[in-house]
Design an enzyme around this catalytic site. Structure first.
Site, mmCIF file in Angstrom:
data_model
loop_
_atom_site.group_PDB
_atom_site.id
_atom_site.type_symbol
_atom_site.label_atom_id
_atom_site.label_comp_id
_atom_site.label_asym_id
_atom_site.label_seq_id
_atom_site.Cartn_x
_atom_site.Cartn_y
_atom_site.Cartn_z
ATOM 1 N N ARG A 90 1.171 16.771 3.812
ATOM 2 C CA ARG A 90 0.040 15.849 3.644
ATOM 3 C C ARG A 90 -1.229 16.376 4.305
ATOM 4 N NH1 ARG A 90 3.078 10.401 5.238
ATOM 5 N NH2 ARG A 90 4.610 10.301 3.563
ATOM 6 N N ARG A 111 -11.873 9.686 -2.746
ATOM 7 C CA ARG A 111 -11.018 8.603 -3.242
ATOM 8 C C ARG A 111 -11.838 7.360 -3.574
ATOM 9 N NH1 ARG A 111 -5.068 6.486 -1.558
ATOM 10 N NH2 ARG A 111 -5.164 4.504 -2.649
ATOM 11 N N ASP A 158 1.746 13.875 -6.541
ATOM 12 C CA ASP A 158 2.692 12.900 -6.012
ATOM 13 C C ASP A 158 4.083 13.236 -6.530
ATOM 14 O OD1 ASP A 158 4.124 9.983 -6.192
ATOM 15 O OD2 ASP A 158 2.676 10.053 -4.570
ATOM 16 N N TYR A 200 13.451 5.722 -5.943
ATOM 17 C CA TYR A 200 12.280 4.967 -6.410
ATOM 18 C C TYR A 200 12.511 4.396 -7.804
ATOM 19 C CZ TYR A 200 9.545 6.715 -2.471
ATOM 20 O OH TYR A 200 9.061 6.979 -1.205
#
Length: 352
Positions: free
Chosen positions: A27, A40, A77, A154
């Site tokens: 990250r 963003r 991602d 997920y």
């Protein structure tokens, strides 16, 4: 592919000597950087950033402008693959990723398919190509994917989970169905990583974020064997493969027996112990506790030195074969100055 001007990272993965221990951070492109937050805000959402190759390139390069890191990692991602399978990925502020259509039944599993990498996931490959061009061969570019088990978590839970009750119940009650799901996801990950490599990624990492939530027996059955398949399928490409798992300390010997180039470890294992157990079969990446970045620069340097020395002592007095990293990802409220202190401490303390 042309060798990058700074190839410490690739040399370390091959366990070759380097002038100092290379470092990159999970990250490293993220919300702790004000320039990231500005991008963003303009883009409107995380997904809008990830699906725009030019924006993904910009945020990938931002930490490299600040810090002398030894590798760049694609901004994306891990859930791009299940999203491309039609599960409807979205993000909720404060809750993280969610899926509109989770996988819960045999019919759901039967509908899963391997996405087309240049159409349904073409924005990722375009980002890799754009980043590779803009890096101008200064440092290597890392591509990545989630592990099949982590993606399954997920996909079945429909988002994050505290106890993974739905996905574990499927594995226990319907193991054949779970293996069918994992087979499809594994083939998707293999094709996804091969496509990233073809687009320009010079190393690949598999993030097994939730493998540590499994019992040892279930880990071997539902996580380890599928990561081994991925590493084996990529062997012919010659691209280095890193298998990283949060909570994988029990399984280092088994991971080292796969075709992986290196094993990433979290902070619950001392690097010296990891090196002794692996015995030079593969490289090791890790493993500073990310929370250390909240400490003072002096304390950060001390902890970095401890990790570096621990690896050296467990690796017969050699620093070769070690890529310094955190044991997991960075957090949004971390101080960029502390990141700078860590990178400087690693490079200066390990200089040969």
């Amino acid at each position: 592919m042309t060798t990058p001007k700074n190839d410490r990272f690739l040399k370390a993965l091959r366990r070759e000597p380097t002038d100092c221990t290379p470092i990159w951070l999970m990250r490293q492109a993220g919300r702790y950087l004000p320039e990231y937050r500005a991008v963003r805000k303009e883009a409107g959402s995380f997904l809008a950033m990830a699906k725009n190759p030019d924006i993904a390139c910009e945020v990938t390069l931002q930490p490299l402008r600040r810090f002398p890191l030894d590798a760049a990692i694609l901004f994306s991602d891990i859930l791009t693959v299940p999203d491309a399978m039609g599960l409807g990925l979205y993000f909720v502020d404060g809750e993280g990723p969610k899926f509109e259509r989770p996988v819960r039944t045999a019919e759901d599993v039967a509908k899963l398919y391997v996405p087309d990498m240049e159409s349904e996931l073409g924005y990722v490959m375009d980002a890799v190509r754009t980043i590779k061009r803009e890096l101008n061969n200064e440092v290597p570019l890392i591509g990545f994917s989630g592990s099949p088990w982590t993606l399954a978590c997920y996909m079945v839970e429909g988002g994050g989970s505290k106890d993974f009750s739905k996905v574990k119940s499927m594995a226990l009650n319907e193991p054949a169905m779970m293996h069918q799901l994992l087979d499809t996801v594994t083939e998707s990950v293999i094709q996804y990583l091969k496509a990233q490599h073809a687009a320009g990624a010079q190393a690949l990492q598999v993030f097994d974020t939730w493998g540590g939530a499994l019992s040892p027996r279930m880990y071997r059955e539902f996580s380890l064997q599928y990561m081994a398949k991925i590493a084996a399928a990529l062997e012919d490409t010659g691209v280095p493969v890193i298998l990283f798992g949060k909570g994988n300390g029990l399984h280092l010997e088994a991971l080292a027996e796969t075709k992986a180039t290196a094993i990433g470890v979290d902070w619950t294992v001392e690097l010296g112990d990891a090196a002794r157990r692996i015995g030079g079969k593969v490289g090791i990446q890790g493993n500073l506790d990310p929370v250390t970045l909240y400490a003072t620069p002096e304390a950060i340097a001390k902890e970095a030195a401890f990790a570096l020395d621990s690896y050296r002592d467990g690796n017969n007095g050699s620093r070769d074969g070690h890529v310094f990293n955190l044991g997991h990802g960075m957090s949004p409220d971390m101080n960029p100055d502390h990141v700078a202190a860590l990178v400087e401490a690693v490079h200066s303390y390990s200089a040969r």
